[in-house]
Design a protein around this motif. Structure first.
Motif, mmCIF file in Angstrom:
data_model
loop_
_atom_site.group_PDB
_atom_site.id
_atom_site.type_symbol
_atom_site.label_atom_id
_atom_site.label_comp_id
_atom_site.label_asym_id
_atom_site.label_seq_id
_atom_site.Cartn_x
_atom_site.Cartn_y
_atom_site.Cartn_z
ATOM 1 N N SER A 43 0.929 -1.336 -0.124
ATOM 2 C CA SER A 43 0.078 -0.198 0.157
ATOM 3 C C SER A 43 0.866 1.352 -0.106
ATOM 4 O O SER A 43 1.959 1.279 0.463
ATOM 5 C CB SER A 43 -0.850 0.085 1.234
ATOM 6 O OG SER A 43 -1.730 -1.032 1.211
ATOM 7 N N VAL A 64 -4.134 5.380 4.132
ATOM 8 C CA VAL A 64 -3.767 4.542 3.106
ATOM 9 C C VAL A 64 -4.462 4.886 1.629
ATOM 10 O O VAL A 64 -5.795 5.063 2.083
ATOM 11 C CB VAL A 64 -4.071 2.988 3.548
ATOM 12 C CG1 VAL A 64 -3.764 1.968 2.149
ATOM 13 C CG2 VAL A 64 -3.156 2.653 4.682
ATOM 14 N N ALA A 122 -7.908 2.935 0.123
ATOM 15 C CA ALA A 122 -8.457 1.980 0.890
ATOM 16 C C ALA A 122 -9.753 2.355 1.639
ATOM 17 O O ALA A 122 -9.807 2.887 2.519
ATOM 18 C CB ALA A 122 -7.261 1.614 1.967
#
Length: 367
Positions: free
Chosen positions: A253, A294, A297
């Motif tokens: 990520s 993130v 996400a």
């Protein structure tokens, strides 16, 4: 009438003696008559030249008129100034500087008599204070009950003060030991406050990796409060910073890290390295928020932590204009809170070092 005339002559004699006491007769030591030249000019209401000659002769005969080969020249002049007659006597000698005397009175006859006495005293210091004969017959008579005119006024030099007697041992005041004087307090200047606004861009290596940031600030500065301590010119800056987003790869990520904080910088003074360059050292502190989330996400909330740090920064400021300045800033930063930021699934995204650094370039405008 004769008694009144003699009284006026004696009064004039005493008045002129005080002004003529310092004159030195050049013929005092000679028994023979001194040859003099007499120039006489007077108002029509005054005695004639012949009467003036007779008045001088009534006080002393140790002189004779001479048209040439004279030793001294006596210039006598009487002028009317309203109700006052002013007489002037000037004595010229080939061996001494000229001497001038002035006599004033309400009566021209009295002024002429005073000048005649002055001439007689200059010739003979021992001239008689009373005329040897009555004034010329042509002079108008005065009644016995007529008020006696005031004698001419002459400037009287004050007597010299006697020398001070030496003091005895009992009169001499005791000597006291001199004590060192305390240093006078340093004069204070009235504080003059100036305000400036500025902007700054830089980089910070104390938060999370290296973050680029921009900020704005307001500066309050005071002129030196002490006259002899020129470097002491306190200033304080208040402002805010916001970093550009830094992307950190955490596993598969991408984590987006942001930092925003307010700051304060307090500087006690500056040192001038030239007419336009100044260097100062300041204490600095930041308080703000460090956040990370993130990318891509959905449903994952951003992680936020409070941020506090302190340190020291140095400013090098160049005055491009009396109001516009450009500066370079650099310093060391110590984080007070070093929380670690983790993201799912428990991956470390950011951690602050024990000691960091900061650099910046900016400018401002002073009001």
């Amino acid at each position: 009438m004769a008694g009144a005339a003699r009284w006026r002559s004696a009064s004039l004699f005493l008045a002129v003696v005080l002004t003529e006491a310092a004159w030195t007769s050049e013929s005092a030591a000679d028994e023979e008559a001194e040859p003099i030249r007499l120039e006489y000019t007077a108002d029509a209401a005054c005695p004639s030249r012949d009467e003036m000659v007779d008045r001088i002769a009534s006080y002393t005969t140790r002189w004779t008129l001479a048209s040439e080969n004279w030793r001294r020249k006596f210039v006598v002049r009487v002028d009317r100034r309203g109700a006052v007659f002013s007489g002037r006597l000037e004595i010229t000698s080939s061996r001494h500087a000229s001497v001038r005397r002035t006599i004033e009175g309400d009566s021209c006859s009295d002024v002429a008599t005073g000048l005649a006495i002055a001439v007689a005293l200059a010739i003979d210091p021992y001239a008689s204070p009373v005329a040897h004969e009555e004034p010329p017959a042509g002079e108008p008579s005065e009644s016995a009950d007529a008020p006696t005119p005031a004698p001419p006024q002459t400037a009287v030099a004050p007597p010299a003060s006697p020398p001070e007697a030496p003091k005895t041992a009992q009169e001499v005041p005791p000597r006291t030991e001199s004590r060192p004087r305390a240093s006078p307090p340093v004069p204070l200047r009235p504080p003059a406050l100036s305000v400036a606004f500025g902007a700054r861009g830089g980089a910070n290596g104390a938060v999370s990796g290296v973050l680029a940031d921009v900020g704005v600030f307001v500066e309050l500065a005071w002129t030196p409060p002490f006259e002899h301590i020129h470097w002491l010119s306190p200033s304080i800056r208040l402002g805010g910073k916001h970093s550009f987003t830094r992307t950190a790869e955490v596993g598969p990520s991408d984590v987006l890290i942001n930092w925003k904080a307010g700051f304060v910088e307090a500087c006690p003074g500056h040192v001038a390295l030239g007419p336009r360059l100044r260097v100062s050292t300041c204490l600095a502190a930041h308080a703000g928020i460090l956040s990370a989330h993130v990318r891509d996400a959905p449903g994952v909330e951003a992680t936020r932590r409070s941020w506090f740090d302190y340190g020291a920064v140095a400013h090098a400021r160049w005055l491009a204009h009396p109001r516009f300045f450009v500066e370079v800033v650099g310093g060391a930063v110590i984080p007070l809170v070093r929380d670690r930021i983790r993201v799912e699934p428990d991956e470390l995204a950011s951690v602050a070092p024990p000691v960091g650094w900061s650099l910046g370039v900016g400018g401002g405008w002073r009001l």
